[in-house]
Scaffold this motif. Sequence first.
Motif, PDB file in Angstrom:
ATOM      1  N   UNK A 192     -29.742  62.403  32.335  1.00 22.54           N
ATOM      2  CA  UNK A 192     -29.895  61.755  30.966  1.00 22.54           C
ATOM      3  C   UNK A 192     -29.935  62.957  29.789  1.00 22.54           C
TER       4      UNK A 192
ATOM      5  N   UNK B 105     -28.245  64.947  27.997  1.00 20.33           N
ATOM      6  CA  UNK B 105     -27.116  64.737  26.984  1.00 20.33           C
ATOM      7  C   UNK B 105     -27.694  63.715  25.977  1.00 20.33           C
ATOM      8  N   UNK B 106     -28.216  62.535  26.491  1.00 15.47           N
ATOM      9  CA  UNK B 106     -28.577  61.358  25.822  1.00 15.47           C
ATOM     10  C   UNK B 106     -29.798  61.840  24.888  1.00 15.47           C
TER      11      UNK B 106
ATOM     12  N   UNK C 183     -29.090  63.981  21.918  1.00 13.12           N
ATOM     13  CA  UNK C 183     -28.400  63.458  21.001  1.00 13.12           C
ATOM     14  C   UNK C 183     -29.387  62.506  20.110  1.00 13.12           C
TER      15      UNK C 183
ATOM     16  N   UNK D 244     -14.240  70.353  21.073  1.00  8.25           N
ATOM     17  CA  UNK D 244     -14.571  70.191  22.426  1.00  8.25           C
ATOM     18  C   UNK D 244     -15.134  71.391  23.155  1.00  8.25           C
TER      19      UNK D 244
ATOM     20  N   UNK E 290     -18.669  72.008  22.324  1.00  4.69           N
ATOM     21  CA  UNK E 290     -19.309  70.490  22.985  1.00  4.69           C
ATOM     22  C   UNK E 290     -19.676  71.086  24.489  1.00  4.69           C
ATOM     23  N   UNK E 291     -18.722  71.646  24.911  1.00 10.63           N
ATOM     24  CA  UNK E 291     -18.574  72.071  26.440  1.00 10.63           C
ATOM     25  C   UNK E 291     -19.528  73.229  26.524  1.00 10.63           C
TER      26      UNK E 291
ATOM     27  N   UNK F   5     -23.159  72.056  26.505  1.00 12.63           N
ATOM     28  CA  UNK F   5     -23.645  71.193  27.545  1.00 12.63           C
ATOM     29  C   UNK F   5     -23.963  72.225  28.804  1.00 12.63           C
TER      30      UNK F   5
ATOM     31  N   UNK G 272     -27.337  71.042  17.873  1.00  9.52           N
ATOM     32  CA  UNK G 272     -26.709  69.661  17.489  1.00  9.52           C
ATOM     33  C   UNK G 272     -25.422  70.016  17.303  1.00  9.52           C
ATOM     34  N   UNK G 273     -24.262  69.358  17.707  1.00 13.37           N
ATOM     35  CA  UNK G 273     -23.124  69.325  17.155  1.00 13.37           C
ATOM     36  C   UNK G 273     -22.679  68.119  16.548  1.00 13.37           C
TER      37      UNK G 273
END
Lengths: 126, 201, 613
Positions: A15, A17-18, A21, A48, A51-52, A55, A63-64
């Motif tokens: 979890x 990424x949750x 964020x 994107x 973001x990749x 991750x 933060x993005x």
Amino acid sequence: MKLKPEDLNKIRERMKSTSRLREAEGKAKINVHLGTCGIASGAREILHTFLELVEASGADDVLVTTSGCAGLCKREPMATIEIAGQAPVKYVDLTPEKVKKVFEEHIKGGTVVKEYALAVGSERLG
Amino acid sequence: MAKINIDGRDLEFEEQLTILDAAKKLQIKIPTLCYNEHLAPYGGCRICLVEAATQAAPQRSRLVPACTAPAADGMIVVTNSERVLESRRFIIELFLSRCPESEQIRSMAAEMGVQPDGQNLDVVGQYLLQRAPKREATNCILCGLCVRVCQQIPERFALSLKERGIHRKVTPPFEKVAESCIGCGSCAYVCPTKTITVEEA
Amino acid sequence: MGNYRFNLLVCAGTGCVSNNAFKVKAALEKEIEKHKLQEEIQVISTGCNGFCANGPIMVVKPDDIFYQLLTEEDIPGLVEEHFLKGRPVEKLMYTPAKDEHPIPKMSDIPFFGKQQLIALSNRGLIDPENIDEYIALGGYQALAKVLTKMTPEQVIEEIQTAGLRGRGGAGFPTGKKWEFCRNALVSEDSSAPGNNGNSPSAADKYIICNADEGDPGAFMDRSIVESDPHALLEGMLIGAYAIGATHGFIYIRGEYPLALERLTQALEQAREYGLLGDEILGTGFSFDISVSKGAGAFVCGEETSLIGSLEGKLPEPRVRPPYPAQSGYMGKPTNINNVETWANVPHIINRGAAWFSSIGTETSKGTKVFSLVGKVNNTGLVEVPMGITMREIVFDIGGGIPDGKKFKAVQTGGPSGGCIPESLLDTPVDYESLVQAGSIMGSGGMIVMDEGNCMVEVARYFVSFTQQESCGKCTPCREGTWHMLNILENISQGKGQEGDIELLEKMGRYIKETALCGLGNTAPNPVLTTIRYFRNEYEAHIREKRCPAGVCKALITYSIDPENCTGCTACAKNCPVACISGERKQTHVINQEKCIKCGMCYSVCNFDAVRVR
């Protein structure tokens, strides 16, 4: 399924990424400008890519986010990188390859990639 | 051996005692209404309140119900201080306001120097006995003895307390004649104001 | 797992839900699908954010942008502007009163920024119906630590060192309470006070969570259960381990259906993961919880009445000693704590007693959740460090008094508490200071009042509440509060007599001294504090038959000012008893004999022509 203590950590990993964020204080903030001009010139792909990369790196303090047009429509796609405690840096004419370099050298390494940058804070780079 | 001091007199004891038990051994009288020696203490009527303090902090006394408070080693109890007498008068005035016709309450009040038209009533007593609104006449003081005896002695549970607060009353189930009642008369026997009577079925 | 770039946290606490938060959420999901953004944007419904008067609320993460008062109609524009074009929508943000500029970021809004969340850490951040989200933000780590690395005695010591005090109102040191219960010996004859020297048996001990939350206007516990039920469960698990209990109860108000639903779900999810039941986390510790619903009796918030209700008996307080720690549920050692107290426990274990005791004051450690309501701009639930002043809460967090009115008093502690007047606004909020000011902390209700509140009516209101809720067991509460209420009603109707103030003061003191439980002991407090600080209002009611605040119906009249009246007939049309007469464009007149003082004419008049005296 009955959990063991180590399973709690596995769920946390899953979890990640949750939690990033929702909670991240953000050592670094990547702001991709998504005005009409930005979108038209491919800013979504830049978004994107960022973001990749975040991750994949597993960083939980980057933060993005997105915002509107930065005003300099000819130089889109643009992104502003803000490292905590330093002046924000505007990058212009971005491509996915340039994004990779910016991520490695500026966000992870801490060095501004001068050749892609338009301005640091309010200064112009020559 | 533990020691308790009541009104200046010491009592040594070993067994578990309430302050009321200890006072009885010293022949010190504390008024009670909802207490019955055969039933578990209730602590509801509050007429038996006395001042109790520990030896460690003698000036920090509290009002506790004698019928339920356990006697403790080193405890100092006062049953006749102004604070205790004030609270006792307050409780009996509340009862008198609720049950003005009850002989038992009137005589208990008289013993404490509380007369309904009395001159020595304080502002609270005057209000309760002279100005307070009148209610439906009853002699029931809601001490709960009838309910408790029916639960604990014949164990028939034929009486219970219904409603909350000022509307509280003693009643058999659904306000009808209780099927479980065996007519033992315990409820009438323990009632301090003889409100409950036993009739031929 | 999403590479989401946005998480939209839609508040689904009771307040927002009753304002159509679920419709807003559905509209959001529809718009996001329409623009094909489902892979990028995740919509989550969370528990209560605490800013309840401004709902429905949505928080955009990671930017922390705060949106409020949302309607379904706002959503298409919001999605397009903010998520497509990157321009957050200013008109949907929070703008402080007297200001023109909105504050976009949640942490910059004083209501939020000045709070320090411990018990409410996860509020508005996680989906309370998904245990994985609780675990993602560190949930159940404290339990794992306790079960694998700490002994029960060490846990109790940690809680004691932290200085946690019961948050239900009494403020008793929690660690000490746990210790009493842990050390309680289980006697064979459970009805006898004291022990027979038997060794402690873990199967015979219970813990209980008091979620009865009866104070009018209090919703702290409801919020915790709705937003973060696992925080409560984890706290209870840790407590059960420390005390040696194998079963727990949560006694929750029947009037909290959403909280009950979330709680039931949380229990099921915890059981599925083996976090409740046998051999939790693979250790030898077993524990489970059952839920019991209240049925509308305020007195069940009192611990021994609660136990009585759980046992299926009449809810009335029992004599103490014996205390529940020695003899509670079914005569066995029982530890009861409030929801907020339990919710603090995992944090103390995770971050340490030293951290917790560094917050707050010398005697009151940690934070407290307050429900800040009444005549204040920002109403809602706030969690603040102990020691913050009342002034900071009301003005900095609460945003001050609306409509340019003047602060008059703040009632703390609900029907058991008292009012703090303006002169004492700099009182630090902690257990001892509030008692010194004549009030109590209570469970955390804070009702702000302005010049439009009548303090006699405030006292009357609270006494009518305690009077209705009195169980009736003891004479002073049952009879005494009834008499106090009668006297107060007479005063508010202009039938008060000289000497009534002294009467109330003395009777109040007697009731406090002689009542059996906390309900009766504290019922006179609102009366005594309003007399202490606002005696002049009582005197005006009694001597002049006048209500200075213009509230007590029997003492006020509504009349129409001929100077301002334009004859628009709005008042006459809206009067429920048709007692206003007048021709169009002529001054209207209220028939005082028929007027019921409902105030309808006052609220519909656009010309400020209705006078209330």
